[in-house]
Design a protein around this motif. Structure first.
Motif, mmCIF file in Angstrom:
data_model
loop_
_atom_site.group_PDB
_atom_site.id
_atom_site.type_symbol
_atom_site.label_atom_id
_atom_site.label_comp_id
_atom_site.label_asym_id
_atom_site.label_seq_id
_atom_site.Cartn_x
_atom_site.Cartn_y
_atom_site.Cartn_z
ATOM 1 N N LEU B 203 8.976 28.749 -38.360
ATOM 2 C CA LEU B 203 9.912 28.476 -37.264
ATOM 3 C C LEU B 203 11.175 27.792 -37.786
ATOM 4 O O LEU B 203 12.278 28.072 -37.313
ATOM 5 N N GLY B 204 10.990 26.908 -38.760
ATOM 6 C CA GLY B 204 12.118 26.148 -39.302
ATOM 7 C C GLY B 204 13.174 27.046 -39.915
ATOM 8 O O GLY B 204 14.374 26.828 -39.758
ATOM 9 N N MET B 205 12.720 28.073 -40.626
ATOM 10 C CA MET B 205 13.664 28.992 -41.255
ATOM 11 C C MET B 205 14.533 29.660 -40.184
ATOM 12 O O MET B 205 15.754 29.760 -40.317
ATOM 13 N N LEU B 206 13.879 30.092 -39.094
ATOM 14 C CA LEU B 206 14.627 30.750 -38.017
ATOM 15 C C LEU B 206 15.584 29.763 -37.354
ATOM 16 O O LEU B 206 16.766 30.065 -37.161
ATOM 17 N N GLU B 207 15.079 28.577 -37.037
ATOM 18 C CA GLU B 207 15.919 27.550 -36.380
ATOM 19 C C GLU B 207 17.146 27.210 -37.210
ATOM 20 O O GLU B 207 18.220 26.977 -36.683
ATOM 21 N N MET B 208 16.920 27.153 -38.531
ATOM 22 C CA MET B 208 18.008 26.742 -39.411
ATOM 23 C C MET B 208 19.055 27.835 -39.567
ATOM 24 O O MET B 208 20.258 27.559 -39.586
ATOM 25 N N GLU B 209 18.622 29.082 -39.644
ATOM 26 C CA GLU B 209 19.562 30.170 -39.925
ATOM 27 C C GLU B 209 20.330 30.655 -38.687
ATOM 28 O O GLU B 209 21.486 31.071 -38.795
ATOM 29 N N ILE B 210 19.690 30.600 -37.527
ATOM 30 C CA ILE B 210 20.333 31.152 -36.323
ATOM 31 C C ILE B 210 21.723 30.551 -36.049
ATOM 32 O O ILE B 210 22.666 31.297 -35.770
ATOM 33 N N PRO B 211 21.894 29.211 -36.173
ATOM 34 C CA PRO B 211 23.217 28.655 -35.856
ATOM 35 C C PRO B 211 24.351 29.155 -36.761
ATOM 36 O O PRO B 211 25.521 29.006 -36.421
ATOM 37 N N TYR B 212 24.001 29.749 -37.910
ATOM 38 C CA TYR B 212 25.059 30.224 -38.809
ATOM 39 C C TYR B 212 25.456 31.669 -38.536
ATOM 40 O O TYR B 212 26.316 32.230 -39.197
ATOM 41 N N LEU B 213 24.821 32.282 -37.558
ATOM 42 C CA LEU B 213 25.197 33.651 -37.218
ATOM 43 C C LEU B 213 26.462 33.622 -36.362
ATOM 44 O O LEU B 213 26.719 32.665 -35.637
ATOM 45 N N ALA B 225 16.496 37.528 -33.359
ATOM 46 C CA ALA B 225 15.977 36.326 -34.000
ATOM 47 C C ALA B 225 15.443 35.346 -32.957
ATOM 48 O O ALA B 225 14.377 34.757 -33.129
ATOM 49 N N LYS B 226 16.171 35.198 -31.853
ATOM 50 C CA LYS B 226 15.722 34.254 -30.825
ATOM 51 C C LYS B 226 14.431 34.726 -30.173
ATOM 52 O O LYS B 226 13.534 33.927 -29.897
ATOM 53 N N SER B 227 14.369 36.028 -29.932
ATOM 54 C CA SER B 227 13.163 36.573 -29.312
ATOM 55 C C SER B 227 11.965 36.438 -30.273
ATOM 56 O O SER B 227 10.851 36.106 -29.862
ATOM 57 N N HIS B 228 12.215 36.660 -31.548
ATOM 58 C CA HIS B 228 11.162 36.518 -32.554
ATOM 59 C C HIS B 228 10.687 35.062 -32.639
ATOM 60 O O HIS B 228 9.493 34.793 -32.741
ATOM 61 N N LYS B 232 6.862 33.797 -32.105
ATOM 62 C CA LYS B 232 6.170 33.034 -33.140
ATOM 63 C C LYS B 232 5.716 31.676 -32.596
ATOM 64 O O LYS B 232 4.632 31.198 -32.908
ATOM 65 N N THR B 233 6.588 31.063 -31.775
ATOM 66 C CA THR B 233 6.224 29.781 -31.173
ATOM 67 C C THR B 233 4.965 29.937 -30.332
ATOM 68 O O THR B 233 4.040 29.122 -30.410
ATOM 69 N N ALA B 234 4.908 31.023 -29.545
ATOM 70 C CA ALA B 234 3.739 31.279 -28.695
ATOM 71 C C ALA B 234 2.497 31.515 -29.556
ATOM 72 O O ALA B 234 1.413 31.014 -29.252
ATOM 73 N N GLU B 235 2.656 32.270 -30.646
ATOM 74 C CA GLU B 235 1.522 32.558 -31.532
ATOM 75 C C GLU B 235 0.929 31.261 -32.087
ATOM 76 O O GLU B 235 -0.287 31.052 -32.044
#
Lengths: 144, 267
Positions: B203-213, B225-228, B232-235
């Motif tokens: 989750l951290g990788m996604l959280e960290m990278e999304i703001p740079y898009l 990415a947000k939907s993924h 993943k959070t639900a999983e």
């Protein structure tokens, strides 16, 4: 300072791994805070992507060391051995506290770097290799 | 650290053990009740499948690398691959623990049934096969508990009187079963903590990278990415619940086993 060649109990390894996980949590919170701060007049994060990635790489490495220690603890779950040094826990706890407080990304990367080399030394299981990274981390924490 | 040949040998011995026990149960069959105590023992033994949650989580722990791999930077990937090899090797041992505890519970259930049984031969094989275990990396206390338990199982099945055999088995198995359940509880806790870290890596990788898009150029990527991230959070939330359930099941089995052992008639 004395780090004696004690063998590691499952519980001690687990506590140390918990402590590294907590350091990584602290680092992540600090990283996300930095990302949310915007550069004045833009919607870009105040911290560069490269710096953010470097910090995140340190966070992942801390977690991987924790994962390795949890695995070791799991293997030891069925045998009782000696105890790991309390100093290690103290110094990682202090490092966590610093992570929470430091605002300088440069210092943060350096501090987590020291924490990582300590974690790496713990993983090798050779007590004599612990002394140098321990002293270095301790010195850094004290100098901040 | 174990040669492939040895591993194969252990696996086949293990399969043989389970096979023999299953044969025992098939022959024992039936479960007409004799005394209320035997009915209690059968009801307890019928809970064996509750240990399946441990089994599933051991399998999930084993495959941690495959789940994390897409999110890892090259350096982290290298470290994780090294970890993966020892994790897989250790997990092979971890999953045998619940196999033997389940085998014990099933044997107990079959013994507490009402049919006659006579099974000297197949169980002799169990007794000899287990000796090879200490080389596998499974630790002493563990192996002793395991070996002791299988020896007890073989003795119990050849014992003449049903109720006495059940009571003897429970009395003698009480310590090794306790230790194996203890080990399982510890392992579950360690899987849980490991899962926390895995979750934060992914989750951290996604959280960290999304703001740079870039909001315009990367619109599609941001949406995906947000939907993924949500999925993943639900999983991971579900896995957390699974851990709670596995722990509760283990506690329940431990309590009921202890209660049955404490109510054993004096020998």
């Amino acid at each position: 300072m004395s780090i004696e060649p004690h063998s590691n109990t499952q519980r001690d390894l687990e506590t140390l791994a918990d402590s590294l996980s907590a350091s990584a949590d602290g680092l992540h919170a600090r990283l996300m805070r930095a990302i949310r701060q915007k550069m004045p007049g833009t919607s870009d994060p105040a911290i560069s992507r490269a710096a953010a990635q470097a910090l995140f790489a340190n966070e992942v490495a801390l977690r991987q060391h924790a994962l390795g220690l949890y695995l070791e603890a799991a293997r030891l779950a069925a045998v009782g051995l000696g105890g790991l040094q309390k100093q290690l826990l103290d110094v990682t706890a202090q490092a966590q506290e610093k992570i929470r407080k430091i605002d300088q990304i440069k210092d943060l990367i350096a501090l987590t770097g020291e924490l990582l080399s300590l974690a790496a030394a713990v993983a090798t299981g050779a007590p004599e290799k612990l002394v140098a990274p321990y002293e270095k981390l301790k010195a850094r924490v004290e100098s901040m | 650290m174990i040669s492939p040949r040895l591993t194969w040998l252990h696996l086949s011995i293990h399969a043989l053990l389970i096979g023999c026990l299953l044969a025992v149960f098939a022959m024992l069959g039936g479960c007409a009740s004799s005394t209320p105590r035997m009915a209690d023992v059968r009801a307890f033994a019928a809970d064996a499948p509750k240990l399946n949650a441990y089994h599933e989580l051991t399998e999930r722990y084993r495959s941690a690398y495959e789940r994390q791999q897409p999110y890892l930077a090259p350096a982290a990937d290298l470290r994780e691959r090294a970890l993966d090899a020892s994790r897989k090797q250790a997990s092979d041992d971890f999953r045998r623990i619940d196999d033997v505890v389940q085998a014990y519970l099933q044997a107990l259930g079959a013994l507490a049934g009402d049919r006659r049984y006579d099974l000297r031969d197949p169980l002799k094989v169990v007794g000899t096969g287990i000796k090879a275990w200490p080389d596998t990396g499974l630790e002493d206390r563990h192996v002793n508990a395991f070996t002791g338990l299988t020896r007890l199982l073989s003795r119990a099945v050849t014992a003449p009187m049903q109720e006495r055999a059940v009571n003897d088995l429970m009395r003698d198995a009480s310590a090794p079963v306790q230790q194996l359940l203890d080990a399982m509880r510890k392992l579950l806790r360690l899987y849980d903590r490991s899962n926390d870290n895995e979750q934060r890596i992914v989750l951290g990788m996604l959280e960290m990278e999304i703001p740079y898009l870039d909001a315009d150029r990367d619109r599609l990527l941001i949406a995906l990415a947000k939907s993924h991230l949500q999925e993943k959070t639900a999983e991971y939330r579900l896995i957390g619940l699974r851990h709670t359930l596995a722990r509760k099941n283990l506690d329940l089995i431990e309590q009921r086993h202890r209660a049955l052992v404490e109510s054993l008639p004096q020998p």
